[in-house]
Motif scaffolding. Sequence first.
Motif, PDB file in Angstrom:
ATOM      1  N   VAL A 295     111.992 -21.632 112.370  1.00 22.06           N
ATOM      2  CA  VAL A 295     112.586 -20.413 112.902  1.00 22.06           C
ATOM      3  C   VAL A 295     113.982 -20.754 113.421  1.00 22.06           C
ATOM      4  O   VAL A 295     114.175 -21.763 114.107  1.00 22.06           O
ATOM      5  CB  VAL A 295     111.709 -19.849 114.043  1.00 22.06           C
ATOM      6  N   ASP A 296     114.948 -19.934 113.063  1.00 18.09           N
ATOM      7  CA  ASP A 296     116.292 -20.107 113.601  1.00 18.09           C
ATOM      8  C   ASP A 296     116.964 -18.739 113.668  1.00 18.09           C
ATOM      9  O   ASP A 296     116.301 -17.708 113.474  1.00 18.09           O
ATOM     10  CB  ASP A 296     117.105 -21.140 112.809  1.00 18.09           C
ATOM     11  N   ARG A 297     118.261 -18.720 113.965  1.00 17.23           N
ATOM     12  CA  ARG A 297     118.925 -17.419 114.157  1.00 17.23           C
ATOM     13  C   ARG A 297     118.780 -16.528 112.937  1.00 17.23           C
ATOM     14  O   ARG A 297     118.734 -15.313 113.049  1.00 17.23           O
ATOM     15  CB  ARG A 297     120.412 -17.640 114.491  1.00 17.23           C
ATOM     16  N   LYS A 298     118.689 -17.151 111.754  1.00 16.26           N
ATOM     17  CA  LYS A 298     118.637 -16.343 110.532  1.00 16.26           C
ATOM     18  C   LYS A 298     117.248 -16.266 109.901  1.00 16.26           C
ATOM     19  O   LYS A 298     117.069 -15.580 108.899  1.00 16.26           O
ATOM     20  CB  LYS A 298     119.620 -16.913 109.500  1.00 16.26           C
ATOM     21  N   HIS A 299     116.289 -17.019 110.418  1.00 15.90           N
ATOM     22  CA  HIS A 299     114.985 -17.068 109.756  1.00 15.90           C
ATOM     23  C   HIS A 299     113.834 -16.884 110.743  1.00 15.90           C
ATOM     24  O   HIS A 299     113.858 -17.461 111.829  1.00 15.90           O
ATOM     25  CB  HIS A 299     114.798 -18.427 109.044  1.00 15.90           C
ATOM     26  N   ASP A 300     112.844 -16.108 110.334  1.00 14.39           N
ATOM     27  CA  ASP A 300     111.567 -16.045 111.038  1.00 14.39           C
ATOM     28  C   ASP A 300     110.494 -16.652 110.149  1.00 14.39           C
ATOM     29  O   ASP A 300     110.697 -16.825 108.946  1.00 14.39           O
ATOM     30  CB  ASP A 300     111.192 -14.589 111.348  1.00 14.39           C
TER      31      ASP A 300
ATOM     32  N   ARG B 116     108.181 -15.456 115.354  1.00 20.94           N
ATOM     33  CA  ARG B 116     109.531 -14.928 115.238  1.00 20.94           C
ATOM     34  C   ARG B 116     110.442 -15.477 116.346  1.00 20.94           C
ATOM     35  O   ARG B 116     109.995 -16.022 117.348  1.00 20.94           O
ATOM     36  CB  ARG B 116     109.492 -13.399 115.291  1.00 20.94           C
ATOM     37  N   PHE B 117     111.721 -15.247 116.115  1.00 25.33           N
ATOM     38  CA  PHE B 117     112.761 -15.723 117.032  1.00 25.33           C
ATOM     39  C   PHE B 117     112.444 -15.348 118.480  1.00 25.33           C
ATOM     40  O   PHE B 117     112.562 -16.174 119.394  1.00 25.33           O
ATOM     41  CB  PHE B 117     114.094 -15.106 116.594  1.00 25.33           C
TER      42      PHE B 117
END
Lengths: 280, 280
Positions: A25-30, A35-36
């Motif tokens: 998980v990162d700013r662009k991916h769940d 989730r973020f």
Amino acid sequence: MRTPAQNAELALLVEVTGTPKPGNVDRKHDLPGLRFEHFLAGAVGAQNGLRMALDPERGVGTAFERSIEGMADQSGGNTQFGALLTLVPLVRATATEELTRDGARTVVGGTTVDDAAEFYRAFDHVEVRAGDPPEEMDDLDVRRGSEAVPAVRERGLTLAELMEKSADRDGIAQEWTNGFERTFQAADLIADGDGPLPDRAAATFLYLLSREPDQHIAKKHGNGTARSVMVRAQEAREGGPELVEAFAESLLRAGINPGTTADLTAGGLYVALERDRIEP
Amino acid sequence: MRTPAQNAELALLVEVTGTPKPGNVDRKHDLPGLRFEHFLAGAVGAQNGLRMALDPERGVGTAFERSIEGMADQSGGNTQFGALLTLVPLVRATATEELTRDGARTVVGGTTVDDAAEFYRAFDHVEVRAGDPPEEMDDLDVRRGSEAVPAVRERGLTLAELMEKSADRDGIAQEWTNGFERTFQAADLIADGDGPLPDRAAATFLYLLSREPDQHIAKKHGNGTARSVMVRAQEAREGGPELVEAFAESLLRAGINPGTTADLTAGGLYVALERDRIEP
């Protein structure tokens, strides 16, 4: 000025923000169901335990157990168990020793059987991916959580001794045992890096991933997969941003999360924020 | 379980995560020099002040001033001034009254001249967009910061009275004066919404933006622009996701940030987290 406990929390937040961190998980991916915002709530919830880590009257194990209890108070599940296991002794070292590998070694060396018991209680709050322990350690299986506490006490194992027993197959236990070698390496890379802090975190994550097999992947998918991900991380680093993005998508699709590498990155961010005063 | 101060911090974090929030920093958008991670650091730094808001022995003004001091300890500048001005009285109401519009009214009604003085001191920590005050209030210009404190004391104005004087041209002062009408409206929308919490926040933001001219935009670009953005927000809502995304890009390019609407959304998130126990 932020306290060390607040810098630890900020490290968790910046870690999950850095992108791309292939497979995580990162700013662009769940991830599906993770989730973020679960990481945001996990970081905020961990604050009470992290503050406890600053108080020399409280055991390292208790501070850890409380940080996990607070972290787990969201619906995504286990977001930052390994990261907090990395951060708590470093926050303690900041408060009572100094934030160096030697300081961290002193904190680890000072842990007790009580700390080990609290460590097991922390597992009651989460589901953690853990492999089968060696046969002679069956009664110490972390998945037993607080039920294992009598066995821990009977054996008289300190938290440091417990970690030593897992160091060959758990990336965070390895850090506890060797004075947080890769955590401090990550901190140096972040402090010496360029650009916004989350970008430095993502670059450091990819570097760490390309150097050693991720133990979280190894536990879930086997050593072969962990090693192959390491090689692919190296290729992606050499290939540039587009290859890294494709690598990220491929890991996400396969459900392969380099969780240990993210934990070490969070630890490195904390040291960079607290020791080097790297500013977001 | 998260404390009210922690839910307030989480509200700040979820607010900045919700996307698209046209014109503002969010999970997918940065502004020049003002990035996502500055909001993370701002939220973490505000925690000490937010915790103070739970303590009836401390003034609301002091809690606010401390939250701003901590929030400003990052290099991006003023990230969450208006959001904290919304949150602090709500956190206080949670602790000493109840988290309702009446509870918030009681907190506001109980503010003192000391609170007003601390409010002015908070401006020392940040650069805030503020219009020229009416002539008879020149000595109370918030941009004077702590230098205005003697004038505040001489006039014997409480913080509530000060807010009343700005209510016609400041969206947060208006909330202070009318029992946080739009904040609680936002909370109801978020609590009754569907899907992940950041998505509900983004939808609520767009709804609020489409209903009243954003006062932050009005101060920076004039009432005409604020009104036009309101109309375009309504069109974008009716037009669907692609139109919303295009609207977001257009506001970003023009440097138009509906900051007050974001502040109200953060307030609404806090009420939804704390009152309705909406879980991330």
